[in-house]
Design a protein around this motif. Structure first.
Motif, PDB file in Angstrom:
ATOM      1  N   UNK A   1       0.827  -1.206   0.000  1.00  0.00           N
ATOM      2  CA  UNK A   1       0.000   0.000   0.000  1.00  0.00           C
ATOM      3  C   UNK A   1       0.857   1.250   0.000  1.00  0.00           C
ATOM      4  N   UNK A   2       0.409   2.246  -0.716  1.00  0.00           N
ATOM      5  CA  UNK A   2       1.090   3.538  -0.705  1.00  0.00           C
ATOM      6  C   UNK A   2       0.787   4.206   0.625  1.00  0.00           C
ATOM      7  N   UNK A   3       1.820   4.725   1.295  1.00  0.00           N
ATOM      8  CA  UNK A   3       1.569   5.349   2.596  1.00  0.00           C
ATOM      9  C   UNK A   3       0.726   6.611   2.447  1.00  0.00           C
ATOM     10  N   UNK A   4      -0.132   6.823   3.431  1.00  0.00           N
ATOM     11  CA  UNK A   4      -0.923   8.051   3.456  1.00  0.00           C
ATOM     12  C   UNK A   4      -0.027   9.183   3.932  1.00  0.00           C
ATOM     13  N   UNK A   5      -0.083  10.330   3.282  1.00  0.00           N
ATOM     14  CA  UNK A   5       0.746  11.446   3.759  1.00  0.00           C
ATOM     15  C   UNK A   5       0.277  11.892   5.143  1.00  0.00           C
ATOM     16  N   UNK A   6       1.245  12.206   6.002  1.00  0.00           N
ATOM     17  CA  UNK A   6       0.915  12.661   7.360  1.00  0.00           C
ATOM     18  C   UNK A   6       0.703  14.163   7.349  1.00  0.00           C
ATOM     19  N   UNK A   7      -0.426  14.596   7.864  1.00  0.00           N
ATOM     20  CA  UNK A   7      -0.716  16.014   7.992  1.00  0.00           C
ATOM     21  C   UNK A   7      -0.929  16.319   9.468  1.00  0.00           C
ATOM     22  N   UNK A   8       0.018  17.022  10.101  1.00  0.00           N
ATOM     23  CA  UNK A   8      -0.152  17.315  11.524  1.00  0.00           C
ATOM     24  C   UNK A   8      -1.386  18.176  11.762  1.00  0.00           C
TER      25      UNK A   8
END
Length: 129
Positions: free
Chosen positions: A34-41
């Motif tokens: 799976x492509x990692x989900x981008x982290x948005x703080x």
């Protein structure tokens, strides 16, 4: 069998399968990287957790000092061995040069490793801003 979770996510199918058991039945599923989900703080603040393994973890996924506990345990084993020998011999630890040297190495390790990891953390935090 089908894997609705993997099928609904972006990623590449791999050339291997996962075999498992579910409700008494053997399940065979193709594996997808799976492509990692981008982290948005959600905040500009950085949450930090101090522990032993790893020594420092952040809410941004940083894991610093993953080998800290293993290294600390090695120092502990050395110091305990010296202390047990001194106790059997009826010697006070303050008068055992090997014990004082081992404790000095432990203090130096703790000071250097904690400072090194804190400096790495500060460097990473600068990249977040």
């Amino acid at each position: 069998g089908e894997n609705p979770y993997a099928e609904g996510r972006k990623g590449e199918w791999r050339d291997f399968f996962q075999v498992g058991e579910e409700n008494g039945r053997v399940q065979i599923r193709r594996v997808k990287a799976l492509s990692p989900k981008p982290y948005t703080p959600r905040t500009e603040r950085l949450a930090v957790d101090i522990g032993l393994s790893p020594l420092i973890a952040t809410d941004r996924g940083d894991l610093l000092g993953r080998g800290f506990l293993r290294l600390l345990a090695a120092y502990d084993t050395e110091i305990q061995t010296i202390a047990k020998r001194a106790q059997r011999e009826g010697r006070k630890l303050s008068q055992v040069p090997e014990y004082r040297e081992a404790m000095g190495r432990l203090r130096g390790f703790l000071k250097n490793e904690v400072n090194r990891l804190l400096n790495r953390l500060v460097g990473r935090v600068r990249n977040y801003v």
